[in-house]
Motif scaffolding. Structure first.
Motif, PDB file in Angstrom:
ATOM      1  N   ALA C 122      33.085  42.652 -76.300  1.00  0.00           N
ATOM      2  CA  ALA C 122      34.135  41.862 -76.947  1.00  0.00           C
ATOM      3  C   ALA C 122      33.637  41.332 -78.290  1.00  0.00           C
ATOM      4  O   ALA C 122      34.346  41.370 -79.294  1.00  0.00           O
ATOM      5  CB  ALA C 122      34.544  40.708 -76.040  1.00  0.00           C
ATOM      6  N   GLU C 125      33.715  43.962 -80.736  1.00  0.00           N
ATOM      7  CA  GLU C 125      35.057  44.270 -81.197  1.00  0.00           C
ATOM      8  C   GLU C 125      35.548  43.314 -82.283  1.00  0.00           C
ATOM      9  O   GLU C 125      36.290  43.709 -83.172  1.00  0.00           O
ATOM     10  CB  GLU C 125      36.022  44.258 -80.014  1.00  0.00           C
ATOM     11  N   VAL C 126      35.132  42.044 -82.221  1.00  0.00           N
ATOM     12  CA  VAL C 126      35.550  41.124 -83.283  1.00  0.00           C
ATOM     13  C   VAL C 126      34.535  41.122 -84.416  1.00  0.00           C
ATOM     14  O   VAL C 126      34.432  40.163 -85.169  1.00  0.00           O
ATOM     15  CB  VAL C 126      35.776  39.689 -82.764  1.00  0.00           C
ATOM     16  N   LEU C 152      40.426  37.128 -76.747  1.00  0.00           N
ATOM     17  CA  LEU C 152      41.597  38.005 -76.753  1.00  0.00           C
ATOM     18  C   LEU C 152      41.165  39.454 -76.596  1.00  0.00           C
ATOM     19  O   LEU C 152      41.860  40.262 -75.987  1.00  0.00           O
ATOM     20  CB  LEU C 152      42.387  37.827 -78.051  1.00  0.00           C
ATOM     21  N   ALA C 153      39.999  39.777 -77.162  1.00  0.00           N
ATOM     22  CA  ALA C 153      39.492  41.128 -77.008  1.00  0.00           C
ATOM     23  C   ALA C 153      39.188  41.414 -75.544  1.00  0.00           C
ATOM     24  O   ALA C 153      39.442  42.497 -75.030  1.00  0.00           O
ATOM     25  CB  ALA C 153      38.238  41.308 -77.847  1.00  0.00           C
ATOM     26  N   GLU C 156      42.100  42.236 -73.348  1.00  0.00           N
ATOM     27  CA  GLU C 156      42.519  43.619 -73.517  1.00  0.00           C
ATOM     28  C   GLU C 156      41.852  44.537 -72.511  1.00  0.00           C
ATOM     29  O   GLU C 156      42.420  45.503 -72.045  1.00  0.00           O
ATOM     30  CB  GLU C 156      42.147  44.072 -74.922  1.00  0.00           C
ATOM     31  N   ARG C 157      40.611  44.231 -72.220  1.00  0.00           N
ATOM     32  CA  ARG C 157      39.860  45.125 -71.350  1.00  0.00           C
ATOM     33  C   ARG C 157      40.271  44.962 -69.888  1.00  0.00           C
ATOM     34  O   ARG C 157      39.566  45.419 -69.001  1.00  0.00           O
ATOM     35  CB  ARG C 157      38.374  44.854 -71.499  1.00  0.00           C
ATOM     36  N   TRP C 181      43.358  43.275 -87.262  1.00  0.00           N
ATOM     37  CA  TRP C 181      42.940  43.423 -85.876  1.00  0.00           C
ATOM     38  C   TRP C 181      43.756  42.516 -84.974  1.00  0.00           C
ATOM     39  O   TRP C 181      44.259  42.922 -83.929  1.00  0.00           O
ATOM     40  CB  TRP C 181      41.446  43.085 -85.724  1.00  0.00           C
ATOM     41  N   LEU C 182      43.917  41.253 -85.398  1.00  0.00           N
ATOM     42  CA  LEU C 182      44.609  40.294 -84.541  1.00  0.00           C
ATOM     43  C   LEU C 182      46.073  40.684 -84.373  1.00  0.00           C
ATOM     44  O   LEU C 182      46.623  40.602 -83.263  1.00  0.00           O
ATOM     45  CB  LEU C 182      44.472  38.887 -85.128  1.00  0.00           C
ATOM     46  N   ARG C 185      46.252  43.355 -81.937  1.00  0.00           N
ATOM     47  CA  ARG C 185      45.977  42.819 -80.607  1.00  0.00           C
ATOM     48  C   ARG C 185      47.212  42.152 -80.012  1.00  0.00           C
ATOM     49  O   ARG C 185      47.523  42.327 -78.825  1.00  0.00           O
ATOM     50  CB  ARG C 185      44.808  41.831 -80.748  1.00  0.00           C
ATOM     51  N   GLN C 188      49.803  44.740 -78.998  1.00  0.00           N
ATOM     52  CA  GLN C 188      49.375  45.441 -77.798  1.00  0.00           C
ATOM     53  C   GLN C 188      49.631  44.585 -76.552  1.00  0.00           C
ATOM     54  O   GLN C 188      50.112  45.051 -75.528  1.00  0.00           O
ATOM     55  CB  GLN C 188      47.882  45.659 -77.952  1.00  0.00           C
ATOM     56  N   HIS C 189      49.322  43.287 -76.694  1.00  0.00           N
ATOM     57  CA  HIS C 189      49.484  42.388 -75.563  1.00  0.00           C
ATOM     58  C   HIS C 189      50.957  42.278 -75.183  1.00  0.00           C
ATOM     59  O   HIS C 189      51.314  42.303 -74.008  1.00  0.00           O
ATOM     60  CB  HIS C 189      48.934  41.015 -75.937  1.00  0.00           C
TER      61      HIS C 189
END
Ligand code: HEM
Ligand code: ATP
Ligand code: ATP
Ligand code: MG
Ligand code: MG
Lengths: 248, 70, 219, 222, 222, 219
Positions: C122, C125-126, C152-153, C156-157, C181-182, C185, C188-189
């Motif tokens: 994570a 990822e950030v 938040l990353a 996702e997982r 990125w955010l 994210r 996606q969420h």
């Protein structure tokens, strides 16, 4: 003369020079410390005559007094090194000041512990609020303060500066503390318990003491050099000459 | 020599406990002061040499990766 | 997609919510509902009451009139159940400056069943790769924010069991890549049936199911 | 529960990373005790008489000072907000925080106390009572202190406000503990006092976490 | 200079807006002095003998506690950064801050001290000496304390570190002041002690602002 | 236009500036010059060193190699002269939370000869009308930032004698109207021969004499 001093200053300021030159000094310092220590202790513990009042407990003097003297002068050295760093920004001075603190505190602790142990057979108590003892205790606190401040600062550099400032303030205060404590004690308390202050010492007692004092200073120099070399290695790790050492 | 026997030397005429306690504690503190920088030196050298090796490896890898494209 | 978010129904409702601060009515008779797959952006000028409303919705401020319901029941009554399903990020990052990002993240995700590896990934990822073990006080403003965002990353997982995110100005101090990125994210969420409430002065254009709630202009 | 455990771990980690957190109270303890002979009278007989009381006052003040940071940092950096957001039981959290606080302040103080006893010439008979009273008394100090720390966590310069709130609550502990030490030093029984301290401890364990939890919630009005 | 004046004004305003800032040290002062009779021995004759020392110890601890916030708030909210950005003399700023600190802590303590004297049964002859020693001594406490506060301003949980740094430096003041009070209470002259305190004050006024200024600059390394 | 800015020549130079933090070189051999009428934006990803460089330029951090010159002389040597001519705003707003905006602003502008009326008008201009006497802790995030920005409004009125502005992320927490106002203000300042150095992730398109300095991407 001035030229020579300036040159010496620049050399001392160079970690590389310091590291290389001390490489040669270390064996000699270690040798002197070892020989001096062994000789002083044998003479002091086995050959010096027993004190007519205190018997053999007085033999603690050979560690107590050198440690006490050193603890005091080490603080001065630390403050001076700190000042050099503050004024001329000499990194070496900061490292030296930083390394002196724990060593000085150790010797201060030795003086306190041995003094306390000595007090039990002589005075019947581990601790009294005698002037000397009190000011030594405060010195220990000053050392602790310097060390704690150094480690509490966020960055190494501000740690150096902060502890240098504190050491200087402490240096101005040491005479004041000493004076006030002396004055307080002589006034409050009748001299029932005092450090034995015999005006003259038997020469057989004195010689080992002198040896031990000199040895302690040498040993102190050795310790400071060892620790400072570590600081150099750590901080100069990206210089090529250090890399060479690391690779070997 | 002030003492006739080793036992007497150890006893220090009633004061043995205090004398040897004082010297013992001092020896401990002194040993600590001597050993700490020596051990620290070894640690520093080990860590930094490792770091150097790691950096070497990485930079050589990068060079290898770069080589075809260049 | 993620097991965690899929299995929960999100249903947050406010009815006739009314809040005043120091005699200024911030909002009055406000109603809203949030369901799976929605993103609600609270917008409005400075001082409009976005943060205040957000904290009400998060259950962190109980100084209001009206009703707040979670799955039909009063939010205060089912608070601990609600709390386990929503992730709140305020202005304050809850970072300890002397600890490292990895240590901080470990604490931040204590309530979740997260493996060590996930934490490191994570942070990677950030874009905190290489800074995992630097004390946080030595990080830049944006890097510190990213430590918090690493949660938040994680979500996702599939390990972050929080379908509902409540975020106060999460774009603060982020650089362009971070913003992108955010946004991705969030998108996606929402797509995987989570829900988001967010306050931001940033325009969130790319997200399909975006709703904006404009809070009153005071000025 | 997982957050409480994580917080306890993190707090120990913080203390390890920043040793001042537990060394400083210890130093302060030493120094307050050292101030007395300097300000009052260094005569050993006189000191022996007041030693128990002075040590306890010093322990109390050292605890008091270390309390200030107990929740404040957590409020300021938003950790508290996260606890509340987590919905976990604040009661357990309060217990956990008090436990950590005791481990890094009360326990070292207790272990250090005999040294002070030596310096202040405490009568030999009183050491057991001193240790026992500190061992039972300092957890109560931590628990009660947590209440004050929680109440003042949101207040700038709360350090002194805290003292104000908490000192009155500390007084019974001080009286009983000091009297236990004093009785021991003149060879009298002191189980009564210790029993009372034990009762206080049990009471504090049960009740203070409620107060702490309630107080922490106050910080969320904004 | 204009910024220094503005800062002095603002600090008084802050103290007025948040009375705890100056009331809390006062309360603490009262309470520490009140703890002693409880922990030690409430016999009036005995108390009278230790009263001067206890009052001074209490004053010292109260000052110490109030010092923590002296620069910390300014560092945290960026005011310090603005001072440095202003390019004005930090020496004068340090003097100004110490002055404000004395006005809201040392001065009220001094005025409050006679009440404590009554509570602790201080001999009538000693009141003048108590007041005089506090009046000269507390400014030195503020000045020296400012050095410690500046050094620890950037440090979390600096409160205790501060005590550690500053207490040894406070000892001379404590010794001379307590001895002035004691001498007065047994009817002896005490000008010597006051003179010494005066000399310390002069020294501190000249030197400590340098140290404070240097220490404040440290907080800018980042 | 304004007497204050017109009468000063701005000349800030950096030569071969080099700064490293914890073994990471942030920038190396960096040179730049800033003159009247210019706006320099420091850009780059999080952790690139924008804040660090800004603080060097402001003279608040002296931990660097290379040269920093103000009107041809070393910045440290003429620091107090330099300080009087530049306005610095960092991440921290230097606000006291218990004081009101007007009281805070009075302190912030203590070094300038500013009348009471000007202060009130400046607060009005940053949309804090009606909040002048509310303690700052009761203001929203954006409103608190505005108190600090009121200084820039003052400078406009010809009373702020600071031709050089050094601002770290001044757009943080501002709403759209606030952003527009600030952009206009920067533009105006540059037009009237002032100069600005700014770090921001915000795109400043409208300003003519804008220069961007992109700091290295670390990631
Ligand atoms: C914790 C207790 C003690 C401490 C902290 C302490 C500290 C000191 C100090 C600071 C010195 C001065 C060294 C110098 O600058 O010349 C000293 C010297 C000395 N101490 Fe101690 N001491 C303690 C206990 C004792 C005891 C119990 C005795 C023996 C009864 C003793 C005997 C001596 C002697 C003989 C000297 C050398 C005489 C002199 O240089 O004036 N000390 N001690
Ligand atoms: N006090 C410090 N000690 C050591 N390193 C630091 C310190 N402060 C910052 N750094 C490092 O310096 C680098 C640059 O930090 P800086 O704050 O200048 O970044 P920035 O460009 O302002 O980023 P952002 O956009 O996130 O504000 C970062 O990598 C950070 O880790
Ligand atoms: N603790 C408080 N006490 C009283 N009033 C408050 C408090 N906090 C905020 N307010 C007021 O409530 C209003 C809304 O504040 P809030 O923080 O919700 O605004 P916001 O919409 O988040 O603004 P921003 O965009 O600036 O973050 C503001 O007018 C503010 O003055
Ligand atoms: Mg907001
Ligand atoms: Mg930045």
């Amino acid at each position: 003369m001035w030229q020579w001093l300036v040159r010496l200053y620049h050399r001392l300021g160079s970690p590389k020079w310091f590291y290389e030159i001390t490489e040669k000094w270390i064996p000699w310092l270690a040798l002197v410390s070892l020989v001096g220590g062994v000789a002083g202790l044998i003479l002091g513990l086995a050959y010096a005559p027993a004190d007519y009042q205190q018997g053999n407990s007085f033999r603690i003097i050979y560690i107590h007094v050198p440690a006490a003297i050193l603890a005091q002068s080490a603080f001065m050295m630390m403050a001076v090194a700190g000042a050099v760093f503050l004024i001329w920004r000499m990194k070496m001075a900061a490292w030296v000041a930083k390394t002196i603190a724990p060593i000085g505190a150790s010797f201060c602790l030795i003086a306190l512990l041995t003094g306390a142990i000595w007090g039990k057979p002589t005075w019947g108590t581990w601790w009294v609020w005698d002037a000397r003892l009190t000011s030594m205790l405060l010195l220990l606190f000053l050392y602790f303060g310097v060390m704690a401040l150094h480690q509490a600062m966020e960055t190494e550099d501000s740690g150096h500066k902060a502890s240098a400032i504190l050491a200087l303030v402490g240096l101005v205060n040491i005479p004041i503390i000493k004076y006030s404590v002396d004055w307080w004690n002589t006034l409050h308390q009748p001299a029932t318990l005092k450090l034995t202050e015999k005006p003259s010492m038997d020469i057989d007692m004195l010689i080992p003491l002198l040896i031990m004092i000199v040895t302690t200073y040498t040993f102190f120099a050795l310790l400071v050099i060892l620790r400072t070399r570590n600081e150099i290695l750590l901080h100069e790790r990206k210089r090529s000459w250090v890399k060479k050492i690391l690779e070997s | 020599m002030q003492f006739d026997s080793f036992a007497e030397f150890i006893a220090m005429g009633r004061h043995g406990f205090y004398v040897w306690l004082a010297y013992g504690l001092s020896a401990l503190i002194i040993m600590y002061n001597l050993l700490a920088p020596l051990l620290r030196r070894r640690q520093i050298i080990r860590e930094q040499a490792q770091r150097l090796r790691r950096e070497r490896n990485r930079s050589s890898q990068v060079e290898n990766n770069d080589a075809p494209s260049a | 997609m993620t097991a965690a978010t899929g299995s929960h129904t999100i249903d947050l409702q406010a009815r006739q919510l009314c809040c005043e601060r120091d005699d200024r009515v911030l909002f009055d008779n406000l109603g809203l509902q949030l369901k799976n797959g929605e993103l609600l952006q609270l917008a409005g000028p400075n001082g409009a009451g976005k943060t205040t409303l957000l904290r009400l919705l998060a259950g962190l401020n109980r100084d209001y009139q009206g009703e707040l319901l979670w799955q039909g029941r009063a939010l205060t009554a089912v608070y601990s159940e609600y709390a386990a399903q929503r992730l709140y990020m305020g202005h304050l990052a809850a970072l300890k400056k002397t600890l490292t990002p990895i240590e901080n993240l470990r604490w931040l995700t204590a309530a979740w069943a997260v493996g060590e590896d996930d934490l490191w990934r994570a942070l990677d990822e950030v874009q905190l790769y290489g800074y995992e073990e630097t004390p946080c006080m030595q990080l830049s403003a944006g890097q510190q924010r990213r430590v918090g965002l690493a949660r938040l990353a994680l979500a996702e997982r599939g390990v972050g069991p929080c379908p509902l995110w409540i975020l106060d100005e999460p774009f603060t101090a982020l650089d362009k890549a971070g913003v992108a990125w955010l946004e991705g994210r969030l998108q996606q969420h929402v797509e995987s049936q989570g829900a988001v409430v967010i306050t931001s002065h940033h325009a969130l254009e790319n997200i399909a199911s975006l709703r904006r709630l404009e809070l009153g202009a005071l000025i | 529960m997982s957050l409480v455990l994580a917080t306890v771990k993190r707090d120990f980690l913080l203390a390890a990373r920043n040793p001042g957190e537990w060394l400083n109270p210890l130093m302060f303890f030493l120094m307050v005790a050292a101030l007395f002979p300097l300000a009052v009278d260094p005569d050993p007989k006189f000191l022996g008489k007041i030693a128990g009381g002075v040590i306890w006052v010093a322990a109390l003040l050292a605890t008091l000072l270390s309390l200030d940071a107990l929740f404040k940092a957590d409020v300021e950096d938003g950790s508290l907000e996260q606890w509340l957001a987590s919905g976990e039981s604040l009661y357990v959290m309060a217990l956990g925080k008090a436990l950590v606080h005791w481990c890094i302040s009360g326990l070292p103080l207790t272990l250090m106390a005999p040294v002070l006893g030596l310096m202040l010439n405490l009568p030999a008979d009183a050491y057991a009572a001193l240790l026992a009273s500190l061992l039972i008394g300092t957890p109560v100090l931590s628990l009660l202190g947590a209440v004050g720390a929680a109440l003042t966590a949101g207040v700038r310069s709360g350090g002194l406000l805290l003292s104000l709130l908490i000192l009155p609550l500390y007084i019974p502990i001080l009286i009983f503990a000091a009297s236990a030490v004093y009785h021991a030093s003149i060879g009298m029984a002191y189980n009564g006092q210790l029993g009372f301290l034990g009762a206080l401890l049990a009471l504090a364990m049960c009740l203070t976490p409620f107060a702490v939890a309630a107080a922490l919630k106050l910080n969320l009005s904004r």
